[in-house]
Design an enzyme around this catalytic site. Sequence first.
Site, mmCIF file in Angstrom:
data_model
loop_
_atom_site.group_PDB
_atom_site.id
_atom_site.type_symbol
_atom_site.label_atom_id
_atom_site.label_comp_id
_atom_site.label_asym_id
_atom_site.label_seq_id
_atom_site.Cartn_x
_atom_site.Cartn_y
_atom_site.Cartn_z
ATOM 1 C CB SER A 104 -0.905 0.020 1.244
ATOM 2 O OG SER A 104 -1.788 -1.073 1.241
ATOM 3 C CG HIS B 9 -5.308 -1.307 4.834
ATOM 4 N ND1 HIS B 9 -5.956 -2.294 4.123
ATOM 5 C CD2 HIS B 9 -4.729 -0.499 3.906
ATOM 6 C CE1 HIS B 9 -5.778 -2.100 2.827
ATOM 7 N NE2 HIS B 9 -5.038 -1.014 2.670
#
Length: 235
Positions: A52, A171
Site C-alpha cells: 500500500s 486498513h
Amino acid sequence: MSEYDATCALFYSISSTQPGLAGINLGKFLIKRVIELVKKDMPQINTFATLSPIPGFMKWLLAKLASQSKLAEAANSDSTCSSEEPAASAFRENVLTVEEEKELLEAARDSMSGRNGMEVMLNLLTSPNHEWSESDQISVILKRILMRLCARYLLQEKKRGKALDPVANFHLQNGAMVERLNWMADKTEKGLSQSGGIMVNYIYRLNDIEENAHSYLSSGRINAALDLQRLVERT
C-alpha cells in the site's frame, strides 16, 4: 511452489477511481469479498497482505521539518541574547538524532546548504526531480532516517485518536496490522512525492482480524510488527 501450497495472498492496492464513488467505502466490501472468493478456491490461505501507498507521509514530514527548523533557529537566536531558556523551546523536538544530523550534514555539505540538519533534509527532499534519490551516498543516509520517521508517522501520529494516514486508518479499522516498510517500492513521481518511495505491507491474519479491529476502534491501539516497533523506539 504450486498455488495450492500457498498460504498467503497479496493485494497490490484498492482505490476508488471514479469521481462518483468518492466518499463511498467500497474498500471494506472489496477486501471481504476477495477474501471470500480466494478462500473458496484455496482454503489453505489464511494470511492476506497488501502493498500500500503512504499518501500523507511526506506532507507531514516536510511540514515538521520546516516548523522545527525555524524553531531551532529561533531558539539559537534567543539564546545568544538571553541566559533564560527560550519560549520556543517548549515546542521543539528532535526530528533527527545527533548521529543522523551529523551524517547528513557531512554527506550533503557539497550539494545542499542549510543552517541545521533539518533544513538540509528539507532542502534535499524538495529538490527538483527528487535529485536526492539519484545519489547513492545521500540515499543510504536518508533511507535510515526516512524509514524510522515513516514508522513513527504510521504508528504514532494520530488525529482524533486514529492513524493520521488515511490508508493506514482504513486498513487498521478493518483489522489489519502494520507489517513492514519497503524502501523504494514506488519510484514514480507520485510515489517519491507522497512517501519518498516507501510503501507498506498491511497484514490480515484471519484469526486476528476481529481483535485487531476492536482494539483499534475502541482505543486507537495499532498492532505492528516488532521490527517497526523497534524503529519507533529509536525516535
